[in-house]
Each structure stands twice: as structure tokens, then as C-alpha cells.
Write a protein that holds these residues in place. Structure first.
Motif, PDB file in Angstrom:
ATOM      1  N   ASP A 147       0.945  -1.193  -0.188  1.00  0.00           N
ATOM      2  CA  ASP A 147      -0.061   0.039   0.026  1.00  0.00           C
ATOM      3  C   ASP A 147       0.883   1.122  -0.015  1.00  0.00           C
ATOM      4  OD1 ASP A 147      -2.504   1.430   0.317  1.00  0.00           O
ATOM      5  OD2 ASP A 147      -1.614   1.938   2.338  1.00  0.00           O
ATOM      6  N   GLN A 148       1.869   1.248   0.933  1.00  0.00           N
ATOM      7  CA  GLN A 148       2.890   2.524   0.807  1.00  0.00           C
ATOM      8  C   GLN A 148       3.620   2.650  -0.304  1.00  0.00           C
ATOM      9  OE1 GLN A 148       3.260   5.263   3.323  1.00  0.00           O
ATOM     10  NE2 GLN A 148       3.906   5.855   1.492  1.00  0.00           N
ATOM     11  N   LEU A 175      -1.757  -7.342  -0.910  1.00  0.00           N
ATOM     12  CA  LEU A 175      -2.765  -6.983  -1.861  1.00  0.00           C
ATOM     13  C   LEU A 175      -4.117  -6.501  -1.430  1.00  0.00           C
ATOM     14  CD1 LEU A 175      -1.680  -9.970  -4.249  1.00  0.00           C
ATOM     15  CD2 LEU A 175      -1.515  -7.418  -4.698  1.00  0.00           C
ATOM     16  N   THR A 176      -4.806  -7.473  -0.375  1.00  0.00           N
ATOM     17  CA  THR A 176      -5.841  -7.121   0.087  1.00  0.00           C
ATOM     18  C   THR A 176      -5.959  -5.730   0.790  1.00  0.00           C
ATOM     19  OG1 THR A 176      -6.659  -9.356   0.422  1.00  0.00           O
ATOM     20  CG2 THR A 176      -7.677  -7.752   1.713  1.00  0.00           C
ATOM     21  N   TRP A 182      -6.519   1.444  -3.491  1.00  0.00           N
ATOM     22  CA  TRP A 182      -6.017   1.437  -4.962  1.00  0.00           C
ATOM     23  C   TRP A 182      -6.786   0.740  -5.836  1.00  0.00           C
ATOM     24  CZ3 TRP A 182      -2.666   5.591  -5.239  1.00  0.00           C
ATOM     25  CH2 TRP A 182      -2.026   5.905  -4.263  1.00  0.00           C
ATOM     26  N   THR A 183      -7.031   1.096  -7.176  1.00  0.00           N
ATOM     27  CA  THR A 183      -7.389  -0.052  -8.047  1.00  0.00           C
ATOM     28  C   THR A 183      -6.141  -0.022  -8.911  1.00  0.00           C
ATOM     29  OG1 THR A 183      -9.665   0.987  -8.076  1.00  0.00           O
ATOM     30  CG2 THR A 183      -8.955  -0.482 -10.146  1.00  0.00           C
ATOM     31  N   PHE A 184      -5.684  -1.306  -9.006  1.00  0.00           N
ATOM     32  CA  PHE A 184      -4.521  -1.581  -9.904  1.00  0.00           C
ATOM     33  C   PHE A 184      -4.462  -2.813 -10.541  1.00  0.00           C
ATOM     34  CE2 PHE A 184      -3.868  -2.695  -5.365  1.00  0.00           C
ATOM     35  CZ  PHE A 184      -3.191  -3.609  -5.347  1.00  0.00           C
ATOM     36  N   THR A 185      -3.693  -2.969 -11.750  1.00  0.00           N
ATOM     37  CA  THR A 185      -3.437  -4.232 -12.709  1.00  0.00           C
ATOM     38  C   THR A 185      -2.210  -4.781 -12.214  1.00  0.00           C
ATOM     39  OG1 THR A 185      -4.915  -2.990 -14.439  1.00  0.00           O
ATOM     40  CG2 THR A 185      -3.453  -4.961 -14.843  1.00  0.00           C
ATOM     41  N   THR A 203       0.911  -2.789 -13.379  1.00  0.00           N
ATOM     42  CA  THR A 203       1.116  -2.321 -14.910  1.00  0.00           C
ATOM     43  C   THR A 203       0.279  -1.134 -14.783  1.00  0.00           C
ATOM     44  OG1 THR A 203      -0.363  -3.995 -15.502  1.00  0.00           O
ATOM     45  CG2 THR A 203       1.909  -4.470 -15.771  1.00  0.00           C
ATOM     46  N   ALA A 204      -0.815  -0.760 -13.994  1.00  0.00           N
ATOM     47  CA  ALA A 204      -1.770   0.240 -14.120  1.00  0.00           C
ATOM     48  C   ALA A 204      -2.151   0.598 -12.602  1.00  0.00           C
ATOM     49  CB  ALA A 204      -2.604   0.043 -15.004  1.00  0.00           C
ATOM     50  N   LEU A 205      -2.491   1.777 -12.361  1.00  0.00           N
ATOM     51  CA  LEU A 205      -2.819   2.094 -11.028  1.00  0.00           C
ATOM     52  C   LEU A 205      -3.638   3.647 -10.943  1.00  0.00           C
ATOM     53  CD1 LEU A 205      -2.203   2.056  -7.617  1.00  0.00           C
ATOM     54  CD2 LEU A 205      -0.433   3.624  -8.380  1.00  0.00           C
ATOM     55  N   THR A 206      -4.851   3.364  -9.990  1.00  0.00           N
ATOM     56  CA  THR A 206      -5.372   4.571  -9.875  1.00  0.00           C
ATOM     57  C   THR A 206      -5.902   4.561  -8.420  1.00  0.00           C
ATOM     58  OG1 THR A 206      -7.555   3.449 -10.710  1.00  0.00           O
ATOM     59  CG2 THR A 206      -6.538   4.892 -12.154  1.00  0.00           C
ATOM     60  N   GLU A 207      -5.984   5.862  -7.793  1.00  0.00           N
ATOM     61  CA  GLU A 207      -6.473   5.722  -6.393  1.00  0.00           C
ATOM     62  C   GLU A 207      -8.061   5.962  -6.356  1.00  0.00           C
ATOM     63  OE1 GLU A 207      -4.901   8.009  -2.189  1.00  0.00           O
ATOM     64  OE2 GLU A 207      -4.761   9.015  -4.106  1.00  0.00           O
TER      65      GLU A 207
END
Length: 211
Positions: A147-148, A175-176, A182-185, A203-207
Motif C-alpha cells: 500500500d505504501q 494485496l488485500t 487503490w485499483t491496480f492491474t 502495470t496500472a494504478l488509480t487511487e
């Protein structure tokens, strides 16, 4: 055991003679500085090849075409400086971010001694991460919970950088925890050095739930 581990690692990753010499110089310097600087866990120093060098080298196999890397909280240069040493022949350049000035002194000397194409940034991650936008790979080992790491790396991960974060047996719990914010691939790559470990490749990240 150390000599056998060294030979096994060098063979497994098909390390060239020049890179072998540089890695040997790095390991020797690490042993010398360890006595006064406590750069790595004392119990792991005898396993430097199987535990530290191999851990770093396996990251290179996950991004063979990437030429620019940034290592967060580089400490004794694991994995960042080892990546720079081993990737020199491929034209790789690595930025090492470390807030501890004494560890930066070691990194500077190690980079000089080995000829590693590394740039050492002595500062907090939050203060320097913005300068690294456009870097192809961000990595960090044994630094913080996922998370950090995502929070620190967000300016990069949401602009095309790929994250490689080695994690141990608690990876699912991390991961949990990270998924709450975060929403991440991502995918999980089995570690070649520890059957219980995984490398989280983001490979992708959005808060989704800002703090």
C-alpha cells in the motif's frame, strides 16, 4: 557454501566475466563496510549471493527491454545497484533513492568502484519521485507494505511506469490491504529464490479511496 552459491547464481543468470568482476567487487565492498555501517541484516551476509544478488538479478529478466530504472529505499544497493552493475552491458541506468546519508556514501563508493551507471539521490522518496516520471521501471525491496509502495510510486505508475515489488509469504494480505485504497492491474511472478515469495508486477494504478 558462499562460493558454491556464487557459482550457481552466475551460471543461472549467464553473467559475463566483466559483470562477474564488478559483482565480486561490490560484494567485497559490502563485507568491508558492513562491519561499521550495518548495511544489511548480519544473518544474511553469508547468503549475499543466493539471497541478495540473485534476488536482484531475477528482476532484470522480467523487464529485459527496459533501460531506465528507479530503486526506492536502495539501502545497500539491493536491488538497485546490482541491477545497474548487471545491466550496464545492456545500457541500463538506475536511479537509487536513499534518505540515509551513510548508506548513500556506500552507494557512491560502490558505483565508483564497479563503474555501475547509477545516480544516487540522497533524499526522501516523496521529494524526488516527481523527477522520475518517464522512468520505465520502479522497484523496491524490503522497504514497506505494498500500500505504501503504491502511494510513493503513484506519480510513476499512473503514467506508464511498471512496478516490480518483491514480496514474501504475506503478499496476499498486502494485496488485500492495498486494494482498499487503490485499483491496480497486477500479476504475481513466482520468485526464483524463494518458493513462498512473489514479485508483484504492477502495470496500472488509480487511487479509488484517497486518504
Amino acid at each position: 557454501m558462499s562460493d558454491r552459491a556464487r557459482e550457481q547464481v552466475l551460471k543461472a543468470y549467464d553473467v559475463s566475466r566483466e559483470t562477474t568482476q564488478a559483482l565480486d567487487a561490490y560484494v567485497a565492498l559490502l563485507h568491508r563496510w558492513q562491519t561499521v555501517k550495518n548495511l544489511v541484516g548480519p544473518s544474511t551476509l553469508s547468503e549475499v549471493w543466493s539471497r541478495h544478488v540473485a534476488d536482484a538479478l531475477q528482476l532484470l529478466t522480467l523487464a529485459p527491454e527496459a533501460s531506465t530504472w528507479i530503486d526506492l529505499g536502495s539501502g545497500a544497493g539491493i536491488p538497485g545497484l546490482i541491477l545497474a552493475i548487471a545491466g550496464k552491458e545492456r545500457g541500463i541506468r538506475v536511479t537509487l533513492v536513499e534518505s540515509n546519508a551513510r548508506k548513500c556514501a556506500f552507494l557512491t563508493e560502490a558505483a565508483r568502484l564497479t563503474g555501475a551507471p547509477a545516480t544516487i539521490r540522497n533524499g526522501r522518496i516523496e521529494a524526488v519521485i516527481g523527477d522520475a516520471v518517464g522512468t520505465e521501471i520502479v522497484c523496491a525491496r524490503a522497504l514497506a507494505a505494498l500500500d505504501q509502495l503504491l502511494a510513493w510510486s503513484a506519480p510513476l505508475l499512473n503514467s506508464g511506469t511498471i512496478g516490480l515489488f518483491p514480496k514474501g509469504r504475506d503478499v496476499q494480505a498486502e494485496l488485500t490491504q492495498a486494494s482498499a485504497r487503490w485499483t491496480f492491474t497486477y500479476d504475481l511472478v513466482p520468485s526464483r529464490t524463494d518458493a513462498d515469495a512473489r514479485i508483484v508486477r504492477v502495470t496500472a494504478l488509480t487511487e479509488t479511496s484517497p486518504r
